[in-house]
Design an enzyme around this catalytic site. Structure first.
Site, PDB file in Angstrom:
ATOM      1  N   ASP A 161     -10.966   2.004  -3.147  1.00 38.24           N
ATOM      2  CA  ASP A 161     -11.456   1.691  -1.806  1.00 38.24           C
ATOM      3  C   ASP A 161     -12.977   1.652  -1.781  1.00 38.24           C
ATOM      4  O   ASP A 161     -13.570   1.238  -0.793  1.00 38.24           O
ATOM      5  CB  ASP A 161     -10.972   2.753  -0.807  1.00 38.24           C
ATOM      6  CG  ASP A 161      -9.608   2.400  -0.234  1.00 38.24           C
ATOM      7  OD1 ASP A 161      -9.119   1.296  -0.502  1.00 38.24           O
ATOM      8  OD2 ASP A 161      -9.034   3.240   0.489  1.00 38.24           O
ATOM      9  N   ASP A 178       0.832  -1.209   0.000  1.00 37.45           N
ATOM     10  CA  ASP A 178       0.000   0.000   0.000  1.00 37.45           C
ATOM     11  C   ASP A 178       0.863   1.254   0.000  1.00 37.45           C
ATOM     12  O   ASP A 178       2.068   1.202   0.297  1.00 37.45           O
ATOM     13  CB  ASP A 178      -0.898  -0.019   1.249  1.00 37.45           C
ATOM     14  CG  ASP A 178      -2.261   0.582   0.986  1.00 37.45           C
ATOM     15  OD1 ASP A 178      -2.382   1.421   0.083  1.00 37.45           O
ATOM     16  OD2 ASP A 178      -3.213   0.217   1.707  1.00 37.45           O
TER      17      ASP A 178
END
Ligand code: GLA
Length: 733
Positions: free
Chosen positions: A534, A464
Site C-alpha cells: 500500500d 483483497d
C-alpha cells in the site's frame, strides 16, 4: 548421457531401488531409497555425472534422513510428528517402494513410499522436477491406513534439506504493512532460527516464506553457490533452521503446526503444500532467475502474457466513487495511453452504503446512489474510452454492519462461548468468513460468478483481503476439529479459487491483502499479479521491490505511479523518479489524474508509450540486480535482459542526494559480450541527451565498465530537485 535420464536407469518403476537421482539440467538431488530403510538424502547441488553419482558413497558424506520423523531420532528437529489411535507418538518409517513417471512437459515425478514398521501409516515423499527452470518441488502425503481410529498430526513439514555448515548466509524477507519484503542477510548462527506467519489469512506482510542460502560467504548477485527455497502456501507457515552440533544447518519448511493439530480419519490423506527448491552457481541472481522462469512458465496465472497498463482509483478518490468521477478517470487514463481502469473499494452496499471501511463487505450490490447506471454503465463507459474495466472485491470478508452478517452470523469465524473480538479489526467491524464452510465457499464463488456472468466485459478483478483471523473458531467445524480452522480455511479458499479459474480462466485477477500481504507462490496459480504494498512512495518502493524481486518476476509485481507528496510517507518525489521506479515492475497509475498538470500528463503519456515498447523485456526478461539499495552506496541499479539477449532495460536510481557525492560506476550483466548495443534513454527529461545517446557499445564493454550516470538532471533551474534516475534501453544492432 544427460544426468536427468539416469533416474529411469537407476530406479525402474516400483523396484527395490537404492540410489534415486532426481535431476534437472543444472541440478542433482541424490537419495538413497533402500527398501526397508528410512529414506536418506545423499546430495543436493550442481548437476552430477553418472560417474560422480557412483562415487558418492566414497566421499565420506553422511546420509541423513530425507524426511525425518519424530520418535526414534534423539533430539533432532523433525518434519512429521503424529499420535496414533493408541496414544503412541512415534513414527518408524521405512521405504517400501519408488515409483516414477514422466510428465507431458518433460518433468519427472518421483514418489518414494515409506510405511511405519508397525502402524498402518504411510508417507509418500514426492519430488517433481521442472527441467526448464532447475527447480525441484517436494512435498509429503501422509495417509492413515487404520481401519478404525484417528491419527492426529501435530507436525507436518513439506520438506527438509540439510546444508553443510561453513560460511553460510541466510537471505530472508521481513516487513510489515506499507514496508513489506525488506531484505535482511546474515551468517547463520548456531541454534534455532524460525521464520513464521500466524496471521491466518494473509501470510506475507511480515516475514516471507522464501529464503536463500549463500554457501560461499556473504551473498553475491552473480557468483557463489546458492540455494533458494520457497514454500508455496497461502496460510500460516513455519521455516525452521536448526544449526546444531552435527555440522549441518537443518532446514525444514511447511504449514505452521501451531494451534493446528490435524485429525486424519481412517483412509484419509494429508497433502502438504510444495516446497520449491533450486540451486545455482550464479549467486542470488541465478536463484531469482530460476524462480522467475519457473513462476512464469508453471505457476503464475498467464505467466507469459504481457500485462495491461492500468489506473486504479484507490489513491485518487478513495471511497468517493461516483459515475462522473469514474468516467473522468477512465478518460484520463485512456488519453495517457493506458489500457485498463480499475474501480477500487467503495462501489457497493445498499442498506449500508460503503462510504468508509466500517461496513458492507459481503453486500456486493452496486450503490446506485453513487453509480446510477450500475456496473453496466461503467463497462459501457470503458468501452467508449477504448479501455478495459476492472473492479475491486474482498469476498472472504464481512462487517458486523452488513446485510450478510445480519442474515448469516453463522458464516463468520468465531469461537464458541466467546464474544466476537473486534479489537484491531479494520473499521472496528471487519470479520473473516469461515472458508471451511461449503456454503461460504459457494457464496464467495458466487460473488465472482455473479459479476462475471452479468458483466462479461469485466476484464480484471482486484481480490483483497484486509484482516487477520482474530476469532479462532469455526462455527462449521465440529468440536474435535476446531484446531483445523486455519488449514480448512485455506483448503476452502483454494477449492473456491479452483472453481473460479475453471469457469473464468481468462480474467486477470490481482491478489492484494492490505498491500503485499499475499505475495506467495501458493496464491499465484490463481492470480496474475499481486499488489506489492500500500506504500507507493517511489524511494521506499525501491527497497520493497528489491526484496520482492528475489523470488517474484516483474510481471507479477504491481507497481504504480502515485501522487507527490506521497500519501504514506508524505515525501515529495518528482514524477520522473516515480515513473522510473514504477516502470521496473508491472506499470500502473494510482493517482487522481484530474489534479495532474498537462505537462505531467504528457510525461506519463510518453512513459506509457515507451513502456509498451519494452514491456516484453521487463515482464518476460531475465533480471540482473546490479547494485543493492541495501548496500547504502547512494544508488541502486538493476536490469532486465530479453531471453535472446537482443534487448535490455537498465535502471539506475539515486537513493540519497549530496552535492558532489561520489557514486560507484555500475557494470551491467547478462548481455551478450559480442553483441553491440545501441543506447536510448527512456523517460528523458534532460535538455541535452546523454553523451552515449544513440551510440553503440559491446556487451563486453558494458559488462566490464558500465556507463557514467550524471549526478543530476540537466533541466531548467526551476525544475531542479534532489532526485535523479535513469532508464536506458539497449538494443542489439
Ligand atoms: C487495501 C488495499 C488497498 C485498497 C484498500 C481498499 O488496503 O491494499 O489497495 O484496495 O484496501 O479498502
Amino acid at each position: 548421457m544427460k544426468p536427468h535420464f539416469l533416474l529411469a536407469m537407476l530406479a525402474p518403476a516400483a523396484l527395490m531401488a537404492e540410489t534415486v537421482h532426481i535431476s534437472t539440467p543444472g541440478t542433482s538431488m541424490v537419495l538413497d531409497a533402500t527398501v526397508g530403510q528410512p529414506l536418506q538424502i545423499v546430495y543436493y547441488g550442481e548437476a552430477l555425472s553418472p560417474a560422480d553419482i557412483e562415487a558418492l558413497p566414497n566421499t565420506g558424506a553422511p546420509k541423513l534422513n530425507a524426511y525425518p520423523t519424530f520418535g526414534l531420532t534423539g533430539g533432532n528437529e523433525t518434519a512429521m510428528t503424529v499420535k496414533h489411535p493408541d496414544g503412541n507418538i512415534t513414527l518408524d518409517m521405512a521405504v517400501t517402494g519408488v515409483s516414477q513417471s514422466k510428465e507431458a512437459d518433460g518433468a519427472d515425478m518421483t514418489t518414494i513410499t515409506m510405511k511405519d514398521r508397525y502402524y498402518p501409516f504411510t508417507i509418500d515423499v514426492k519430488y517433481r522436477t521442472y527441467p526448464d527452470a532447475d527447480i525441484i518441488e517436494t512435498w509429503a502425503e501422509a495417509t492413515n491406513g487404520q481401519k478404525k481410529g484417528d491419527v492426529t498430526l501435530t507436525e507436518f513439514a513439506s520438506g527438509y534439506l540439510p546444508i553443510h555448515q561453513g560460511n553460510v548466509y541466510l537471505s530472508q524477507f521481513y516487513g510489515t504493512w506499507a514496508n513489506e519484503a525488506r531484505l535482511e542477510e546474515a551468517r547463520l548462527p548456531h541454534g534455532m532460527k524460525v521464520i513464521k506467519n500466524k496471521d491466518g489469512a494473509r501470510n506475507t506482510h511480515t516475514a516471507h516464506s522464501e529464503v536463500m542460502f549463500s554457501l560461499d560467504g556473504a551473498p553475491q548477485e552473480n557468483a557463489g553457490r546458492t540455494i533458494g527455497a520457497a514454500l508455496c502456501y497461502t496460510g500460516n507457515y513455519e521455516l525452521r533452521i536448526d544449526t546444531d552440533d552435527s555440522n549441518y544447518h537443518h532446514f525444514f519448511a511447511g504449514i505452521n503446526p501451531d494451534a493446528s493439530a490435524y485429525i486424519l480419519a481412517p483412509g484419509e490423506t494429508f497433502v502438504t503444500p510444495p516446497l520449491a527448491l533450486t540451486y545455482s552457481q550464479e549467486g542470488k541472481g541465478g536463484v531469482s532467475r530460476n524462480f522467475h522462469r519457473w513462476g512464469r512458465n508453471h505457476r503464475l496465472a498467464h505467466g507469459n502474457t504481457p500485462r495491461k497498463i492500468l489506473l486504479n482509483s484507490w489513491e485518487g478518490v478513495y471511497f468517493d466513487i461516483n459515475e462522473e468521477g469514474m468516467d473522468q478517470m477512465m478518460n484520463d487514463i485512456a488519453s495517457m495511453g493506458g489500457e485498463l481502469f480499475v474501480m477500487d473499494d467503495g462501489w457497493f452496499g445498499v442498506k449500508y452504503p460503503r462510504t468508509t471501511d466500517n461496513c458492507a463487505l459481503g453486500d456486493w450490490t452496486v450503490d446506485t446512489n453513487k453509480l446510477p447506471h450500475g456496473i453496466q454503465g461503467l463497462c459501457d463507459a470503458a468501452k467508449k474510452h477504448g479501455i478495459k474495466f476492472g473492479i475491486w472485491i474482498e469476498p472472504e470478508m464481512t462487517n458486523t454492519t452488513s446485510e450478510l452478517y445480519e442474515k448469516h452470523p453463522e458464516y463468520v469465524l468465531k469461537a464458541n462461548n466467546r464474544d466476537l473480538n473486534l479489537n484491531g479489526a479494520r473499521g472496528g467491524t471487519q470479520l473473516v468468513l469461515d472458508m471451511a464452510n461449503p456454503k461460504v465457499q459457494d457464496l464467495v464463488f458466487s460473488v465472482v460468478d455473479t459479476l462475471l456472468t452479468n458483466y462479461p466485459e469485466i476484464d480484471y478483478i482486484k481480490w483483497d483481503s484486509n484482516s487477520a483471523i482474530i476469532n479462532h473458531g469455526s462455527q462449521y467445524l465440529p468440536a474435535e476439529k476446531q484446531s483445523h480452522h486455519y488449514i480448512e480455511y485455506h483448503k476452502g479458499l483454494l477449492k473456491t479459487l479452483e472453481r473460479i479459474r475453471a469457469k473464468y480462466p481468462d480474467v486477470t485477477i490481482q491478489d492484494c491483502a492490505s498491500g503485499g500481504g499475499r505475495a506467495n507462490w501458493g496464491y499465484l496459480p490463481y492470480f496474475d499479479e499481486f499488489w506489492v504494498s500500500d506504500n507507493t512512495d517511489a524511494l521506499q518502493r525501491i527497497y520493497m521491490q528489491w526484496g520482492t524481486s528475489h523470488f517474484f518476476p516483474a510481471i507479477a509485481m504491481a507497481s504504480h505511479i502515485s501522487n507527490s507528496p506521497g500519501h504514506q510517507t508524505f515525501r515529495t518525489v518528482p514524477l520522473k523518479y516515480r515513473t522510473d521506479v514504477a516502470m521496473s515492475g508491472r506499470l500502473g497509475m494510482e493517482i487522481q489524474p484530474k489534479n495532474m498538470s498537462e505537462e505531467d500528463k504528457a510525461q506519463c503519456r510518453k512513459a506509457i508509450s515507451e513502456y509498451k515498447e519494452v514491456r516484453n523485456t521487463i515482464q518476460m526478461g531475465d533480471l540482473y540486480r546490479l547494485l543493492s539499495p541495501y548496500d547504502k552506496l547512494g544508488c541502486a541499479s538493476l536490469m532486465y535482459v530479453a531471453p535472446d539477449k537482443d534487448e535490455a532495460v537498465y535502471y539506475w536510481w539515486k537513493t540519497e542526494s549530496f552535492v558532489n557525492q561520489q557514486l560507484p560506476k555500475i557494470a551491467m550483466a547478462g548481455l551478450d559480450p559480442d553483441k553491440m548495443y545501441v543506447v536510448t534513454e527512456l523517460n528523458r527529461i534532460d535538455n541535452e541527451p546523454l553523451p552515449y545517446e544513440g551510440k553503440a557499445f559491446s556487451g563486453r564493454y558494458l559488462m566490464s565498465n558500465g556507463l557514467e550516470m550524471p549526478l543530476d538532471h540537466n533541466v531548467d533551474y526551476n525544475k531542479r530537485n534532489d532526485y535523479a534516475s535513469r532508464v536506458l534501453r539497449l538494443q542489439a544492432k
